[in-house]
Design an enzyme around this catalytic site. Structure first.
Site, PDB file in Angstrom:
ATOM      1  CE  LYS B  83      -3.953   2.165   2.470  1.00 42.62           C
ATOM      2  NZ  LYS B  83      -4.840   1.919   3.850  1.00 42.62           N
ATOM      3  CB  SER B 158      -8.047   3.965   3.130  1.00 41.95           C
ATOM      4  OG  SER B 158      -7.050   3.329   3.919  1.00 41.95           O
ATOM      5  CB  SER B 182      -8.318   1.393   6.006  1.00 45.81           C
ATOM      6  OG  SER B 182      -8.988   2.535   5.888  1.00 45.81           O
TER       7      SER B 182
END
Lengths: 500, 491
Positions: B83, B158, B182
């Site tokens: 990420k 997210s 997330s």
């Protein structure tokens, strides 16, 4: 016109009192920074050069995204020492908070500090006042908290440049109670605090480098009133003398504002040492909201009481204790002992000097030389005695020569100046400069006789009962011998000759 | 297809058999990534990854005699996605923000270092919501990530790039970060396993902070065993992160492998009444209840529990998260960090400069900075931040009480399955409620997992949410594996 201040009618005859509280930032002399492994201080003899700008930074002190602080235990140890040496209570749980403000030299946009739960609280230290330091006054210490320093901004050639070498340097902020009532008291407090932190070895004490910086909160009020007046905070003064002068100026300025009927505003001011004035930096209304909250990246600092006690047990002899010992051991006056021990390096130097050839009998004389001429030179140049050309044996040698009347005190001062400039060996300098005292009566007699013969008017005055002119003759004789004459012997001889 | 193998074990077996090499596998993933239009990646590290893969391929033959050194390098030759909130030395790290468009960190996040030291290959940086703020991955300065199988839907956020990349076979597994859900939400929407370990398990050093007291790195994978393995490799105390805990890390991979359906017997499963509220899609509700029934019929003890402060979870979470965010994002001021737009260079005063630089943040980030700045400001601190911190303690106590009676707590991950792009982006409050079931575990710092259990009539995945007590990842993995088996997942 009648003017009211703090519920009192005041005029030019009103006696005002100054109320002072000090916040001192002490830079802790740890090798690495408070929250990162970056190098924190210059090693002895190292100077700040352009190439070294931003050299002492890691991703942590530069505030890189994703970095986290990791507390330096040494800094905690040092902060606890500061607290214990100033009689503080050490909080076994304290909390680091974030203090937010935007400035180019603050890489994270916040400073990690301590806010509602500081490491140390409720301490005090004693300051000595009066001509001979005979009066002791207790000054309360509200709190001592740990924090990181910001970087340094330099504004030049139309650019603002940032050097992050200082960012993340460990500091303790020592906050006093508003217990001081004069610039002298503030000066005495600062000198005592400075003596303590340098004696503890937790601060390098380099004032020019900003190792020890002071903010002064100053207000005035009619004497007898217990309420506080409107205060001004004078920021970042890094000389004891300037703090005293800034406070003196500020108190008088406030008194004038009050008497003129104007309204005093709470504000932050700066001191201009060239003009000896303070001026407004920002008013309270513009003051920032720092939005303090506990730093979620750092757990509360939790200590064991055994940790604190073992630090307490390892504290060195503190300046006050050292002063008392010097009084006893070297028969120094309280005043002299206080002055010597107010500077750790001088105190150590003094002891070394006196210990050479077991020169206890020389102690008083060594002390006088150190406090006097040597102290003046060191202060003027703002150099630590360790970095100077002075060596402990210089002062024991000089003291011995003074005591056995080989040289006069005046001559000794000359030698000190030469040692300061070039170092060397005392006996060689004394010989080279021809400073050996003339203790020989037969050598002095003709010189005095000539002066008496050349100055009949003064001889008349003496005979008319004006004893003061003795000084004139002694002075002339000293001049003629280039200061080498033994002054006591000279005086005796002059009187003898004049009477004869 | 080489890249659709389900587990690290299968891949290692193929390496051992000589039917696949790390280099071939890595190349295949890059081909898949490049032919995909999911917009899951922001930056690819192709050269770096291929070099790693080549070395490992050579090592496999020369150093390891063709057998994967599973003990020493448990992630040997496993291509992963990272990420874009995690730093990698020399690799652009944007946090999906225009603000960090040009940011190249000089250091690597501890979690990434640990994975690479275990033999993993980092393929690149995955798309996400800007600064990890969002539940749909529509808040990225680099565009929305698309759902892996339904292009008109969101992957959840997210860590949306991570969710889609794993589900669409762009990589074996990926790192996500979880602040209020997330990892778990996109795992649920994308039909994969997502695990948020206990706060303090994995070092946050190198994780660009959103809300420091909530942020936690975790794995997103196709199976519970892979998630367990990644988690195990990354876990442990780190001197660079004072909030990491010195708690023993178990052999969670073995736990996952050894767990059988039979282990449901005696498992005490808590079902909080507060989590089965109006507003949950029927299909979601039915899927979760049906899994609870399956657990029961396999011998698990189903215990109704209560978490009375759940109703305050979303509001207190948003006070704490935005407060910390407003502080953490202060450093993007254009002086050291943050792109300076050309208008900013014309600024006359420092304040004007800050205004122009900071207007570069996306709308959601700005909203949160403003809310957080307000909540921390003097005069409001006590009413907001302090109060929220107090409620947070009560929520922790709720869980402690519940875990007196049960081993794990289960619920849906989210009230709905993956929603349509644009469906909630105009209504922040509606969007915030997407995380209503994941937020409480974040507030209490508990380990939690999302395991796919069913699909709805449109073929959209439904995830079950499991929560375990602090540092009881062992129990979480065991229970997660039972659920995975019961749902007919990885055998």
């Amino acid at each position: 016109m009648s003017v009211q201040y703090l519920g009192q009618t005041v005029d030019h005859n009103t006696e005002f009192e100054t109320v002072i509280g000090l916040e001192v930032h002490v830079q802790l002399a740890t090798d690495s920074k408070i929250f990162s492994s970056a190098k924190s201080r210059l090693t002895l003899g190292e100077s700040v050069s352009e190439e070294s700008v931003n050299a002492n930074t890691t991703e942590v002190c530069a505030g890189h995204p994703g970095t986290l602080p990791a507390l330096n235990e040494k800094a905690v140890d040092y902060a606890i020492r500061a607290g214990l040496a100033t009689n503080c209570k050490i909080n076994l749980k304290s909390v680091f908070s974030r203090k937010h403000y935007f400035y180019a030299d603050l890489p994270k946009g916040y400073q990690i500090s301590q806010f509602d739960l500081p490491l140390c609280e409720h301490g005090f230290l004693d300051i000595e006042l009066g001509e001979q330091g005979e009066v002791t006054k207790k000054i309360g210490i509200t709190r001592i908290h740990m924090e990181e320093d910001a970087g340094k901004s330099v504004h030049e050639h139309g650019f603002s440049l940032v050097n992050l070498n200082r960012a993340g340097t460990p500091l303790v902020e020592v906050v006093s109670e508003p217990d001081m009532r004069s610039p002298e008291e503030a000066g005495a407090y600062l000198r005592k605090l400075y003596a303590i932190v340098t004696c503890l070895g937790i601060c390098d004490g380099n004032l020019q480098e900003g190792n020890f910086r002071c903010d002064a909160n100053v207000s005035v009020r009619p004497k007898g009133v217990t309420k506080f007046g409107t205060r001004a905070e004078i920021k970042n003064v890094n000389s004891f003398r300037f703090v005293e002068k800034a406070i003196e100026y500020e108190a008088e300025r406030q008194r004038q504002v009050i008497l003129s009927g104007d309204h005093l505003v709470q504000e932050t001011r700066l001191y201009d040492s060239q003009k000896n004035q303070t001026y407004t930096m920002r008013a309270k209304e513009e003051a920032e909201d720092y939005r303090y909250f506990p730093d979620p990246d750092l757990l509360p600092l939790v200590l064991e009481s055994s940790q604190v006690e073992s630090i307490r047990a390892s504290l060195p002899e503190l300046p006050d204790q050292m002063r008392d010992r010097f009084m006893k051991e070297y028969a120094l006056t309280r005043y002299d002992a206080g002055l010597i021990t107010s500077n750790q390096s001088i105190a150590r130097f003094f002891e070394e000097s006196v210990s050479i050839a077991d020169g206890r009998s020389l102690a008083k004389t060594v002390a006088n030389l150190l406090i006097g001429e040597a102290g003046r030179l060191l202060n003027e140049a703002a150099v630590s005695i360790v970095e100077s050309k002075f060596r402990p044996e210089h002062f024991s040698d000089l003291a011995r020569l003074i005591l056995d009347k080989t040289i006069s005190v005046t001559a000794a001062k000359q030698v000190v100046i030469i040692l300061w400039q070039e170092g060397g060996e005392v006996s060689l300098i004394v010989d080279r400069e021809g400073l050996r005292q003339v203790n020989d009566l037969s050598a002095l007699e003709p010189i005095i006789q000539k002066i008496i013969d050349d100055n009949p008017k003064q001889v008349e005055e003496f005979r008319a009962g004006k004893d003061k002119v003795i000084g004139f003759f002694v002075g002339q004789a000293m001049k003629a011998t280039q200061g080498k004459a033994n002054p006591a012997m000279l005086q005796e001889l002059v009187i003898q000759k004049l009477k004869g | 297809m080489k890249n659709s193998m389900n587990t690290i074990q299968e891949i290692h077996n193929a390496f051992d058999a000589g039917t696949l090499t790390p280099l071939e596998l890595t190349r295949t993933y890059f081909e898949t990534i490049k032919s995909s239009n999911h917009n899951a990646w922001i930056t690819l590290c192709e050269e770096r990854a291929l070099k790693q893969a080549e070395e490992l391929t050579t090592d496999l033959k020369d150093k390891h005699g063709g057998k994967v050194p599973r003990e020493a390098l448990p992630l040997f030759g496993i291509p992963l996605g990272i990420k874009d909130v995690l730093t990698m030395d020399g690799v652009r790290t944007t946090c999906a923000s225009k603000m960090l468009d040009n940011y190249i960190p000089p250091y690597t996040a501890t979690a990434v270092i640990k994975l690479e030291h275990a033999g993993a290959i980092s393929l690149g940086k995955l798309n996400m919501d800007e600064f990890a703020m969002g539940s749909s991955n529509e808040n990225s300065a680099y565009g929305s990530v698309l759902h892996p199988t339904h292009a008109d839907r969101v992957p959840g956020g997210s860590s949306g790039g991570s969710g889609t990349a794993v589900a669409a076979h762009h990589c074996v597994a990926a790192l996500g970060t979880d602040t209020g859900g997330s990892i778990r939400l996109p795992a649920s929407f994308c039909g994969i396993v997502g695990m948020k370990p206990t706060y303090g398990r994995i070092s946050r050093y190198g994780q660009i902070a959103f809300a420091s007291s909530l942020d936690q790195i975790g794995p997103m994978a196709k199976s519970v065993q892979d998630a367990a393995l990644l988690c195990q490799v990354m876990a442990g105390i780190d001197a660079k992160d004072s909030t990491t805990a010195d708690v023993e890390v178990g052999d969670w991979f073995q736990t996952a492998i050894k767990t059988k359906i039979d282990d449901a017997k005696g498992l005490r499963v808590g079902v909080p009444k507060e989590y089965f509220i109006d507003g949950i899609d029927d299909e979601v509700k039915n899927a979760i209840e049906s899994m609870i029934q399956k657990l029961k019929s396999e011998g698990a003890e189903i215990v109704p529990v209560t978490l009375p402060h759940t109703e305050f979870a979303v509001s207190t979470y948003y006070v704490i998260a935005v407060s910390e965010a407003s502080s953490n994002l202060s450093r993007y001021d254009g002086v050291r960090f943050g792109v300076r737009p050309s208008e900013a260079m014309k600024a006359v005063t420092l304040v004007d400069f800050y205004k122009k630089v900071r207007s570069n943040f996306g709308a959601e980030v700005k909203r949160r900075i403003i809310l957080g700045t307000f909540a921390l400001s003097s005069g409001f601190y006590d009413a907001y931040y302090r109060k929220a911190a107090q409620v947070r303690r009560l929520m922790r106590t709720d869980f402690e009480n519940a875990f007196q009676q049960v081993d794990v707590i289960v619920s849906p991950v989210s009230p709905s399955t993956a929603f349509k792009l644009g469906e909630k982006s105009k209504d922040p409050l509606k969007m915030y409620l997407t995380d209503i079931f994941t937020i409480p575990a974040s507030m209490a710092g508990l380990p939690a997992m999302s395991v796919p259990v069913a699909t709805d009539h449109q073929g959209l995945s439904i995830g079950m949410h499991l929560i375990a007590p602090r540092f009881k990842e062992e129990i979480l993995i065991k229970a997660g594996r039972v659920v995975e088996l019961l749902a007919g997942g990885v055998k």
